[in-house]
Design a protein around this motif. Structure first.
Motif, PDB file in Angstrom:
ATOM      1  N   PRO A   1       0.814  -1.233   0.000  1.00 47.49           N
ATOM      2  CA  PRO A   1       0.000   0.000   0.000  1.00 47.49           C
ATOM      3  C   PRO A   1       0.842   1.275   0.000  1.00 47.49           C
ATOM      4  O   PRO A   1       0.466   2.272  -0.624  1.00 47.49           O
ATOM      5  N   TRP A   2       1.972   1.232   0.672  1.00 47.67           N
ATOM      6  CA  TRP A   2       2.843   2.411   0.704  1.00 47.67           C
ATOM      7  C   TRP A   2       3.465   2.667  -0.662  1.00 47.67           C
ATOM      8  O   TRP A   2       3.578   3.816  -1.098  1.00 47.67           O
ATOM      9  N   PHE A   3       3.874   1.619  -1.336  1.00 56.56           N
ATOM     10  CA  PHE A   3       4.453   1.736  -2.677  1.00 56.56           C
ATOM     11  C   PHE A   3       3.429   2.340  -3.642  1.00 56.56           C
ATOM     12  O   PHE A   3       3.744   3.274  -4.387  1.00 56.56           O
TER      13      PHE A   3
ATOM     14  N   ALA B   1      -3.477   0.456 -11.971  1.00 52.86           N
ATOM     15  CA  ALA B   1      -3.471  -0.977 -12.266  1.00 52.86           C
ATOM     16  C   ALA B   1      -3.129  -1.780 -11.009  1.00 52.86           C
ATOM     17  O   ALA B   1      -3.758  -2.807 -10.735  1.00 52.86           O
ATOM     18  N   LEU B   2      -2.167  -1.309 -10.244  1.00 53.11           N
ATOM     19  CA  LEU B   2      -1.798  -2.002  -9.009  1.00 53.11           C
ATOM     20  C   LEU B   2      -2.914  -1.935  -7.969  1.00 53.11           C
ATOM     21  O   LEU B   2      -3.177  -2.916  -7.269  1.00 53.11           O
ATOM     22  N   ILE B   3      -3.582  -0.787  -7.880  1.00 50.55           N
ATOM     23  CA  ILE B   3      -4.705  -0.662  -6.961  1.00 50.55           C
ATOM     24  C   ILE B   3      -5.835  -1.592  -7.402  1.00 50.55           C
ATOM     25  O   ILE B   3      -6.419  -2.316  -6.593  1.00 50.55           O
ATOM     26  N   GLY B   4      -6.140  -1.577  -8.694  1.00 47.20           N
ATOM     27  CA  GLY B   4      -7.182  -2.451  -9.231  1.00 47.20           C
ATOM     28  C   GLY B   4      -6.870  -3.916  -9.003  1.00 47.20           C
ATOM     29  O   GLY B   4      -7.762  -4.711  -8.678  1.00 47.20           O
ATOM     30  N   TYR B   5      -5.618  -4.288  -9.148  1.00 43.31           N
ATOM     31  CA  TYR B   5      -5.218  -5.673  -8.907  1.00 43.31           C
ATOM     32  C   TYR B   5      -5.440  -6.062  -7.446  1.00 43.31           C
ATOM     33  O   TYR B   5      -5.890  -7.169  -7.156  1.00 43.31           O
ATOM     34  N   GLY B   6      -5.163  -5.149  -6.541  1.00 39.84           N
ATOM     35  CA  GLY B   6      -5.413  -5.412  -5.131  1.00 39.84           C
ATOM     36  C   GLY B   6      -6.897  -5.642  -4.865  1.00 39.84           C
ATOM     37  O   GLY B   6      -7.273  -6.554  -4.121  1.00 39.84           O
TER      38      GLY B   6
ATOM     39  N   GLN C   1     -14.876  -1.982  -7.374  1.00 37.65           N
ATOM     40  CA  GLN C   1     -13.634  -1.199  -7.288  1.00 37.65           C
ATOM     41  C   GLN C   1     -12.616  -1.665  -8.322  1.00 37.65           C
ATOM     42  O   GLN C   1     -11.857  -0.853  -8.864  1.00 37.65           O
ATOM     43  N   THR C   2     -12.588  -2.956  -8.603  1.00 34.81           N
ATOM     44  CA  THR C   2     -11.687  -3.475  -9.636  1.00 34.81           C
ATOM     45  C   THR C   2     -11.989  -2.809 -10.970  1.00 34.81           C
ATOM     46  O   THR C   2     -11.082  -2.310 -11.648  1.00 34.81           O
TER      47      THR C   2
END
Length: 76
Positions: free
Chosen positions: A8-10, A42-47, A56-57
């Motif tokens: 999350p920090w990254f 993309a990284l947020i969506g993957y999470g 949210q995805t």
């Protein structure tokens, strides 16, 4: 420290860097800002995908990406 805990920090740092660059007065900085935003979304969506949060995805992998690509194209 667990690398997963740093995720999350990254993503937060990437998002803030993208926002900072996208709001720059320099064309090249704006382009890189939108590209970084594409990566962070993309990284947020993957999470969200891993959490099976489909709304949210779709928001992060489709909705926000449309505006990021529009920003890249309009910056040209």
């Amino acid at each position: 420290m667990d690398p997963i805990a740093l995720y999350p920090w990254f993503v937060t740092i990437l998002s803030l860097l993208g926002a900072s660059l996208a709001s720059s007065g320099k064309k090249n900085s704006r382009k890189w800002g939108y590209i970084i935003w594409v990566a962070s979304n993309a990284l947020i969506g993957y999470g969200f995908y891993l959490d099976e949060n489909w709304a949210q995805t779709l928001l992060f992998l489709v909705g926000y990406q449309v505006f990021n690509f529009r920003g890249i194209w309009n910056n040209g």
